[in-house]
Design a protein around this motif. Structure first.
Motif, mmCIF file in Angstrom:
data_model
loop_
_atom_site.group_PDB
_atom_site.id
_atom_site.type_symbol
_atom_site.label_atom_id
_atom_site.label_comp_id
_atom_site.label_asym_id
_atom_site.label_seq_id
_atom_site.Cartn_x
_atom_site.Cartn_y
_atom_site.Cartn_z
ATOM 1 N N ALA A 22 -1.476 6.839 11.020
ATOM 2 C CA ALA A 22 -2.887 7.146 10.786
ATOM 3 C C ALA A 22 -3.083 7.759 9.407
ATOM 4 N N VAL A 23 -2.193 8.653 9.019
ATOM 5 C CA VAL A 23 -2.298 9.295 7.708
ATOM 6 C C VAL A 23 -2.078 8.265 6.593
ATOM 7 N N SER A 24 -1.161 7.333 6.802
ATOM 8 C CA SER A 24 -0.923 6.312 5.778
ATOM 9 C C SER A 24 -2.179 5.480 5.539
ATOM 10 N N LEU A 25 -2.912 5.186 6.607
ATOM 11 C CA LEU A 25 -4.153 4.428 6.459
ATOM 12 C C LEU A 25 -5.240 5.265 5.791
ATOM 13 N N ALA A 26 -5.201 6.577 6.016
ATOM 14 C CA ALA A 26 -6.200 7.468 5.415
ATOM 15 C C ALA A 26 -6.022 7.585 3.905
ATOM 16 N N VAL A 27 -4.768 7.614 3.438
ATOM 17 C CA VAL A 27 -4.528 7.798 1.998
ATOM 18 C C VAL A 27 -4.546 6.481 1.229
ATOM 19 N N LEU A 28 -4.395 5.364 1.920
ATOM 20 C CA LEU A 28 -4.244 4.077 1.235
ATOM 21 C C LEU A 28 -5.432 3.710 0.341
ATOM 22 N N PRO A 29 -6.688 3.853 0.794
ATOM 23 C CA PRO A 29 -7.798 3.463 -0.094
ATOM 24 C C PRO A 29 -7.827 4.232 -1.410
ATOM 25 N N VAL A 30 -7.523 5.524 -1.364
ATOM 26 C CA VAL A 30 -7.533 6.318 -2.605
ATOM 27 C C VAL A 30 -6.361 5.919 -3.500
ATOM 28 N N LEU A 31 -5.215 5.639 -2.907
ATOM 29 C CA LEU A 31 -4.081 5.146 -3.694
ATOM 30 C C LEU A 31 -4.442 3.839 -4.398
ATOM 31 N N ARG A 32 -5.123 2.952 -3.694
ATOM 32 C CA ARG A 32 -5.505 1.666 -4.292
ATOM 33 C C ARG A 32 -6.536 1.863 -5.398
ATOM 34 N N ASN A 33 -7.520 2.719 -5.148
ATOM 35 C CA ASN A 33 -8.540 2.968 -6.168
ATOM 36 C C ASN A 33 -7.930 3.600 -7.411
ATOM 37 N N LEU A 67 9.440 -0.150 10.569
ATOM 38 C CA LEU A 67 8.667 -1.341 10.942
ATOM 39 C C LEU A 67 7.233 -1.237 10.445
ATOM 40 N N TRP A 68 6.620 -0.076 10.637
ATOM 41 C CA TRP A 68 5.239 0.125 10.197
ATOM 42 C C TRP A 68 5.121 -0.035 8.679
ATOM 43 N N ALA A 69 6.003 0.612 7.932
ATOM 44 C CA ALA A 69 5.923 0.560 6.476
ATOM 45 C C ALA A 69 6.109 -0.859 5.953
ATOM 46 N N ARG A 70 7.009 -1.604 6.563
ATOM 47 C CA ARG A 70 7.234 -2.975 6.115
ATOM 48 C C ARG A 70 6.010 -3.849 6.378
ATOM 49 N N GLU A 71 5.378 -3.674 7.527
ATOM 50 C CA GLU A 71 4.188 -4.470 7.825
ATOM 51 C C GLU A 71 3.016 -4.048 6.931
ATOM 52 N N LEU A 72 2.880 -2.743 6.699
ATOM 53 C CA LEU A 72 1.825 -2.262 5.806
ATOM 54 C C LEU A 72 2.036 -2.805 4.394
ATOM 55 N N ALA A 73 3.288 -2.800 3.949
ATOM 56 C CA ALA A 73 3.594 -3.311 2.612
ATOM 57 C C ALA A 73 3.251 -4.796 2.484
ATOM 58 N N SER A 74 3.400 -5.529 3.588
ATOM 59 C CA SER A 74 3.102 -6.964 3.546
ATOM 60 C C SER A 74 1.611 -7.234 3.367
ATOM 61 N N LYS A 75 0.790 -6.228 3.598
ATOM 62 C CA LYS A 75 -0.664 -6.378 3.509
ATOM 63 C C LYS A 75 -1.244 -5.763 2.237
ATOM 64 N N VAL A 76 -0.394 -5.190 1.405
ATOM 65 C CA VAL A 76 -0.842 -4.497 0.194
ATOM 66 C C VAL A 76 -0.058 -5.031 -1.006
ATOM 67 N N SER A 77 -0.738 -5.297 -2.102
ATOM 68 C CA SER A 77 -0.061 -5.781 -3.302
ATOM 69 C C SER A 77 0.746 -4.661 -3.948
ATOM 70 N N PRO A 78 1.988 -4.948 -4.347
ATOM 71 C CA PRO A 78 2.792 -3.937 -5.050
ATOM 72 C C PRO A 78 2.229 -3.606 -6.428
ATOM 73 N N GLU A 79 1.285 -4.414 -6.915
ATOM 74 C CA GLU A 79 0.624 -4.094 -8.172
ATOM 75 C C GLU A 79 -0.384 -2.965 -7.985
ATOM 76 N N GLU A 80 -0.732 -2.690 -6.714
ATOM 77 C CA GLU A 80 -1.628 -1.585 -6.408
ATOM 78 C C GLU A 80 -0.861 -0.390 -5.855
ATOM 79 N N VAL A 81 -0.161 -0.587 -4.731
ATOM 80 C CA VAL A 81 0.565 0.516 -4.100
ATOM 81 C C VAL A 81 1.962 0.044 -3.719
#
Length: 315
Positions: A142-153, A211-225
């Motif tokens: 849950a925390v990873s999803l909370a911080v992700l938008p700000v990391l991307r921005n 497992l969670w981190a790998r799936e999350l990484a598959s949905k996010v570009s490494p050029e962003e996060v």
């Protein structure tokens, strides 16, 4: 990786090293969960020492967080250190934390370190889920999803990838993960009969992190996060406070690294290795995760864990 003798050999022969003295984090912001003591505190202290401009300590116990802040400022007075409340057992706490995060102008580094190691079955009084799973997997996810938008921005604003690192464990190699075949894995893990013995459930929760981190990484570009997991090694820390047999003290005396050395492993994974994404780090280098994680069964479990966790959090 993964064998007990290999684990002992690496603990005895490898010594984690700090970030290069040339590494400068000036102008950047880091957020660390579970940062009031142990490895999280040492990682926070090391980042602050590298001219970090803003440091957010997300902690369950505010008084301990303030003590950690004071100790960091004693050696890095120019770092703006903040203490935020965050309880992985409380969805209300995570939601409030998420609102504060959303208001930030930037996060360059997020280190999700908060965790618990319970050796006997207990359920969270707030959510009803088994405690290792609630704190280490559900809360962390849950925390990873909370911080992700700000990391991307932040990445878009500074035109450089930001970093999200989740603390796992070599113990994820050592579990059969029998619950993977259940219709609802997370629900099955709430059943006391599946808890296992000693550290089995803790290690399973650390497998869920991978497992969670790998799936999350598959949905996010490494050029962003850039998203990775890290094994901090076997270290002296408060994580072992629920161990009552004394065996852990013997192993720590024989093999244990200091909290400072464990903190070096966390900061290395967080700041270095820019070309990685969805990877697992141990002894400050990228290594393959367990054979189960890389297997077709592991990939199926990865997607199932993602779907179940998202559905649970949506509730």
């Amino acid at each position: 990786m993964g064998g007990f003798l290999g684990f002992c050999y690496r603990q005895l022969t490898y010594r984690p090293h700090p970030l290069p003295t040339s590494a400068s984090l000036k102008g950047q912001t880091a957020l660390i969960t579970g940062a009031n003591s142990g490895l999280g505190l040492e990682a926070a202290r090391e980042l602050a020492a590298h001219k970090l401009s803003r440091l957010i300590l997300a902690v369950r116990d505010a008084s301990k967080g303030e003590a950690a802040k004071k100790s960091i400022l004693a050696t890095s007075p120019e770092c703006a250190v903040e203490v935020w409340s965050l309880d992985h057992e409380s969805y209300d706490s995570i939601a409030e934390f998420g609102k504060r995060v959303a208001a930030l102008d930037r996060i360059d580094y997020a280190l999700l370190n908060a965790g618990v190691k319970k050796l006997e079955y207990s359920a969270s009084s707030s959510t009803g889920h088994e405690l290792n799973v609630q704190v280490n997997h559900i809360g962390t996810s849950a925390v990873s999803l909370a911080v992700l938008p700000v990391l991307r921005n932040t990445a878009r604003k500074v035109n450089s990838p930001t970093r999200l690192t989740i603390v796992s464990s070599e113990g994820h190699f050592w579990i059969p993960f029998k619950e993977q075949s259940a219709p609802d894995i997370l629900k099955r893990m709430d059943d006391k009969e599946t808890f296992g013995t000693a550290m089995q459930r803790y290690y399973t929760s650390k497998l869920l992190n991978v497992l969670w981190a790998r799936e999350l990484a598959s949905k996010v570009s490494p050029e962003e996060v850039v998203i990775n997991t890290v094994n901090p090694g076997f270290c002296y820390s408060g994580l072992h406070r629920h161990e009552s047999t004394g065996i852990i003290k013997i192993f720590l005396w024989m093999l244990g690294w200091s909290s400072v050395q464990g903190g070096h492993c966390l900061t290395d994974a967080l700041v270095q290795h820019r070309d990685s994404h969805g990877e697992y780090f141990s002894e400050q280098r990228q290594v393959p995760p367990s054979s189960f994680v890389l297997s077709p069964q592991g990939q199926n479990a990865q997607k199932k864990i993602w779907q179940e966790t998202i559905a649970l959090l949506k509730e």
